[in-house]
Design an enzyme around this catalytic site. Structure first.
Site: not given
Ligand code: AMP
Length: 399
Positions: A200, A376, A353, A36
């Site tokens: 998320k 986002g 990211g 960034r």
């Molecule tokens: P986000 O910020 O929503 O894109 O989520 C990213 C995060 O999702 C990363 O830090 C991953 O470690 C987490 N993640 C991906 N798959 C899983 C899973 N099966 N269980 C828990 N966390 C997860």
């Protein structure tokens, strides 16, 4: 068309550049990924080449409106100093006496970095008084902080009220992000496949709803897949689950069916009892996750299934890892997805990211068509939403 910094008569003037220096830090406050910061350099250099006095401002994490040494921009200043020739002056406040004094005395060719914008409560509240104080520091406003353009924050939205068309514009990074997404949406080559993952669910369900009418296939992996599996009455053990969003998941599944969008969910997972590198693993089908175990990555059969589904894709949008990629044991599904997308004969767009990080770890960065700096923001733009930080920067006559 969004107004470009090139359209402004900034020669020898004082410019305020809203950057996105919200970089990941490790426990010792080292910057672990400076993409960034690097992405902000072209606009800063352009202003310096035009003999401007440059004021840089950004947020770093969520200090919640109070000073917190941990999130001081000093960390960013150190890295930025290695990338820019002029010495960078730093203010020890945001719009306080030090910033005002230093901004006033800033000469052409000099750079001033303000403290973390979110040390002031006014930033996230889109406070007009705070925005005016920021605006008073400079003659021109340039927004190059794509990652926060989906938020109506003072340095992104309210501040634009204090600059007219001739005094405000988008920086090169923001311009590039917007133009790319617009072109992608105009006439995406089909099949258009969206791959969504990460944790998320709440943040992405809305995006899924909006994406459905535009795409041909939807692949859901990562933690968010379990809410969908649960909606299909599959027992997901201790896997990540947002119970209250199950009705939403039902809605997405029904909409996909109605619109003829093919929807793919994991058929197997890498399961463990704890989310740690030391955990014992089990490869199980999603229907056989044992009680007390959780799915932390997609399994090998899922990777093959997703690869099949991506086989004929002409446009691929990927946002969100397939598993807990930060832990090596649970990173294979994400790395395989990166390789699959990198090898596809398609326009490939990476957002967020974490996903960009996976692609970098997999060594596929150069193979992708476009890697967005905003998570986002890039999703919202591709959904066709108007971003609060971008809207004020469009030229009136073309609107
Ligand atoms: P986000 O910020 O929503 O894109 O989520 C990213 C995060 O999702 C990363 O830090 C991953 O470690 C987490 N993640 C991906 N798959 C899983 C899973 N099966 N269980 C828990 N966390 C997860």
């Amino acid at each position: 068309m969004v107004r470009s910094v090139r359209d402004l008569d900034i020669e020898g003037k004082k410019v305020f550049i809203r950057c996105d220096f919200n970089v990941p830090l490790d426990e010792f406050l080292n910057i672990t990924d400076d993409r960034r910061i690097i992405s902000a350099i072209p606009t800063i250099k352009y202003c310096l080449d035009n003999n401007c006095a440059v004021i840089l401002a950004s947020h770093l994490r969520r200090p919640g409106g109070v000073y917190n040494e941990k999130y001081s921009m000093k960390t960013v200043k150190k890295r930025l100093s290695r990338l820019l020739v002029p010495e960078i002056e730093m203010a020890n406040d945001v719009v306080g006496p030090d910033a005002v004094e230093k901004a006033k005395n800033l000469k052409c060719g000099e750079v001033l970095l303000l403290e973390n914008l979110r040390f002031d409560k006014g930033e996230t509240k889109n406070d007009i008084v705070f925005a005016k104080k920021l605006a008073n520091l400079a003659d021109y406003y340039i927004n190059d902080a794509f990652g926060v353009c989906h938020r109506a924050h003072a340095s992104v939205e309210a501040i634009t009220g204090f600059f007219d068309e001739e005094h405000s514009a988008a920086g090169f990074l923001l311009q590039k992000e917007i133009e790319f997404s617009r072109n992608l949406l105009k006439a995406p080559a089909r099949p258009f496949v969206a791959v969504v993952g990460g944790s998320k669910v709440s943040g992405k369900l809305q995006a899924l709803r909006n994406l459905l009418p535009r795409i041909d296939k939807l692949i859901i992996g990562g933690g968010m897949a379990f809410t969908f599996l649960k909606a299909l009455d599959i027992d997901v053990g201790n896997s990540l689950l947002e119970e209250d969003l199950i009705p939403e998941a039902h809605h997405v599944l029904a909409e996909a069916k109605r619109l003829g969008v093919k929807l793919y969910l994991p058929v197997d997972v890498v399961a463990a009892q704890a989310c740690s590198q030391e955990s014992t693993l089990k490869f199980v089908t999603t229907q056989e996750i044992p009680p007390g175990w959780m799915g932390l990555d997609v399994g090998p059969a899922t990777s093959r299934l997703f690869r099949e589904a991506l086989n004929d894709a002409q446009t691929i949008l990927w946002n969100g890892p397939m598993g807990v990629f930060e832990i090596e044991k649970f990173s294979r599904g994400s790395v395989k997805m990166s390789h699959t997308i990198a090898e596809a004969h398609a326009t490939t767009v990476i957002g967020g990211g974490d996903t960009a990080d996976v692609v970098a770890r997999a060594g596929d960065t150069d193979e992708m068509t476009f890697i967005s700096t905003g998570g986002g923001a890039s999703l919202e733009l591709i959904e066709g939403k108007e971003l609060p930080g971008v809207k004020p920067l469009y030229s009136k006559e073309i609107e």
